[in-house]
Design a protein around this motif. Sequence first.
Motif, PDB file in Angstrom:
ATOM      1  N   LEU A   1     -91.086  41.952 -41.283  1.00 59.43           N
ATOM      2  CA  LEU A   1     -91.535  42.779 -40.164  1.00 59.43           C
ATOM      3  C   LEU A   1     -92.547  42.046 -39.295  1.00 59.43           C
ATOM      4  O   LEU A   1     -93.447  41.379 -39.812  1.00 59.43           O
ATOM      5  N   ASP A   2     -92.389  42.174 -37.980  1.00 61.85           N
ATOM      6  CA  ASP A   2     -93.436  41.804 -37.034  1.00 61.85           C
ATOM      7  C   ASP A   2     -94.376  43.007 -36.982  1.00 61.85           C
ATOM      8  O   ASP A   2     -94.057  44.031 -36.378  1.00 61.85           O
TER       9      ASP A   2
ATOM     10  N   ALA B   1     -91.314  45.574 -35.501  1.00 63.12           N
ATOM     11  CA  ALA B   1     -89.919  45.200 -35.274  1.00 63.12           C
ATOM     12  C   ALA B   1     -89.445  44.321 -36.428  1.00 63.12           C
ATOM     13  O   ALA B   1     -90.196  43.481 -36.929  1.00 63.12           O
ATOM     14  N   ARG B   2     -88.204  44.523 -36.811  1.00 63.64           N
ATOM     15  CA  ARG B   2     -87.637  43.701 -37.863  1.00 63.64           C
ATOM     16  C   ARG B   2     -87.497  42.251 -37.407  1.00 63.64           C
ATOM     17  O   ARG B   2     -87.122  41.982 -36.264  1.00 63.64           O
ATOM     18  N   THR B   3     -87.782  41.334 -38.301  1.00 63.13           N
ATOM     19  CA  THR B   3     -87.655  39.915 -38.006  1.00 63.13           C
ATOM     20  C   THR B   3     -86.369  39.382 -38.628  1.00 63.13           C
ATOM     21  O   THR B   3     -85.625  40.105 -39.293  1.00 63.13           O
ATOM     22  N   GLU B   4     -86.144  38.082 -38.448  1.00 62.34           N
ATOM     23  CA  GLU B   4     -84.952  37.466 -39.026  1.00 62.34           C
ATOM     24  C   GLU B   4     -85.004  37.453 -40.556  1.00 62.34           C
ATOM     25  O   GLU B   4     -84.002  37.220 -41.214  1.00 62.34           O
ATOM     26  N   GLY B   5     -86.179  37.738 -41.118  1.00 60.79           N
ATOM     27  CA  GLY B   5     -86.286  37.810 -42.567  1.00 60.79           C
ATOM     28  C   GLY B   5     -85.753  39.103 -43.158  1.00 60.79           C
ATOM     29  O   GLY B   5     -85.610  39.211 -44.390  1.00 60.79           O
ATOM     30  N   PHE B   6     -85.450  40.081 -42.309  1.00 59.81           N
ATOM     31  CA  PHE B   6     -85.028  41.391 -42.817  1.00 59.81           C
ATOM     32  C   PHE B   6     -83.719  41.298 -43.595  1.00 59.81           C
ATOM     33  O   PHE B   6     -83.623  41.815 -44.716  1.00 59.81           O
ATOM     34  N   GLU B   7     -82.708  40.685 -43.034  1.00 57.19           N
ATOM     35  CA  GLU B   7     -81.397  40.654 -43.687  1.00 57.19           C
ATOM     36  C   GLU B   7     -81.407  39.887 -44.997  1.00 57.19           C
ATOM     37  O   GLU B   7     -80.827  40.354 -45.992  1.00 57.19           O
TER      38      GLU B   7
ATOM     39  N   ASP C   1     -94.178  52.797 -43.644  1.00 60.36           N
ATOM     40  CA  ASP C   1     -93.532  51.717 -44.389  1.00 60.36           C
ATOM     41  C   ASP C   1     -92.223  51.430 -43.652  1.00 60.36           C
ATOM     42  O   ASP C   1     -91.137  51.794 -44.101  1.00 60.36           O
ATOM     43  N   SER C   2     -92.353  50.790 -42.521  1.00 59.02           N
ATOM     44  CA  SER C   2     -91.243  50.710 -41.570  1.00 59.02           C
ATOM     45  C   SER C   2     -89.998  50.066 -42.173  1.00 59.02           C
ATOM     46  O   SER C   2     -90.064  48.975 -42.738  1.00 59.02           O
ATOM     47  N   TYR C   3     -88.884  50.799 -42.050  1.00 62.90           N
ATOM     48  CA  TYR C   3     -87.537  50.331 -42.388  1.00 62.90           C
ATOM     49  C   TYR C   3     -87.314  50.071 -43.875  1.00 62.90           C
ATOM     50  O   TYR C   3     -86.279  49.508 -44.249  1.00 62.90           O
ATOM     51  N   VAL C   4     -88.234  50.498 -44.727  1.00 65.57           N
ATOM     52  CA  VAL C   4     -88.022  50.312 -46.159  1.00 65.57           C
ATOM     53  C   VAL C   4     -86.770  51.055 -46.618  1.00 65.57           C
ATOM     54  O   VAL C   4     -86.034  50.574 -47.494  1.00 65.57           O
ATOM     55  N   ASP C   5     -86.504  52.218 -46.038  1.00 63.92           N
ATOM     56  CA  ASP C   5     -85.306  52.957 -46.421  1.00 63.92           C
ATOM     57  C   ASP C   5     -84.039  52.154 -46.159  1.00 63.92           C
ATOM     58  O   ASP C   5     -83.058  52.256 -46.904  1.00 63.92           O
ATOM     59  N   LEU C   6     -84.058  51.319 -45.106  1.00 64.44           N
ATOM     60  CA  LEU C   6     -82.880  50.526 -44.781  1.00 64.44           C
ATOM     61  C   LEU C   6     -82.717  49.337 -45.730  1.00 64.44           C
ATOM     62  O   LEU C   6     -81.611  48.801 -45.865  1.00 64.44           O
ATOM     63  N   LEU C   7     -83.796  48.938 -46.370  1.00 63.97           N
ATOM     64  CA  LEU C   7     -83.692  47.867 -47.366  1.00 63.97           C
ATOM     65  C   LEU C   7     -82.969  48.341 -48.624  1.00 63.97           C
ATOM     66  O   LEU C   7     -82.392  47.532 -49.364  1.00 63.97           O
TER      67      LEU C   7
END
Length: 301
Positions: free
Chosen positions: A261-262, A267-273, A60-66
């Motif tokens: 996510l791509d 890789a994180r996309t511009e939608g991440f932030e 679940d890539s980068y969910v912790d950073l969300l």
Amino acid sequence: MKQDMEREGRFPSPRAVEVLAPPAVRSPLIFASPHSGREYPGELLKNSRLDRHSLRQSEDSYVDLLFDEAPHFGAPLLRALFPRAYVDVNRSRDELDPRMFADDVPKTSDSRSSRVIAGLGVIPRIVADGQDIYGRKLYYLDARGRLAACYDPYHRTLRGLIDESRGRFGCAILIDCHSMPSAGGAPFRAGEPRIDFVLGDRFGSSCAPSIIRFVEDVLTGMGYQVARNAPYAGGYVASSYGRPRSGVHALQIEINRALYLDERRIARTEGFEPLRRNMISLMERLTAFDSDDLRLPQAAE
């Protein structure tokens, strides 16, 4: 403030889980990210027939950073540092696949679990896209070491956070944070919009209706398409810890990876932030949630 759990077993990191803890706990909320670990043990990379990128398909890539701003709102965030392809803590400890091992697994193993049969037990046999992780059989000693090093610290820490919250606030509200492949958010019928979030409460059994309704209202107010319990109703964590009558509420949140996510490149996309800002807003709203009716009655002195 960070509170780390010490290593057990053979996991090569000095820690297997991490708690991002607030300076002062001000909420019965606990956020958890069990599947976003990105520290791949050399043991796994050496024994796998897949490269790191292929193994990451299960993350679940980068969910912790969300959700890493949870401490700002007085709530802890628990995150696994090890990858889901190594140990899946959203499974029962007994969900072992005997097909993976050259020797016998304990007779108490739940080898008939639908998740084990699918290759997705507590020690996964496959990654998310169906590829076999290993080119040879493992030994049960391998599994036992992984469970001691990773699974046990995660659940011990989670139980500790829940017990602390119940003792302090009279209840605990666990938000189990996940992401789903974009294919999982495909419309149920042609012409319907993509599903952005799936909220799972085990069909009403793992948390109070007011919690899932509150989260659903916040997300739909942000413009997201939200579904309940389909195609994800909540896994082992929600079913095992969610005990509303005991003051413990567990809600699983699945986020469509297409939002941030791509998936091919991981890789994180511009939608991440923008998504992260909305999750910060969700956490802020949740920590203001009135949980008075969730509290257990205090025993008379």
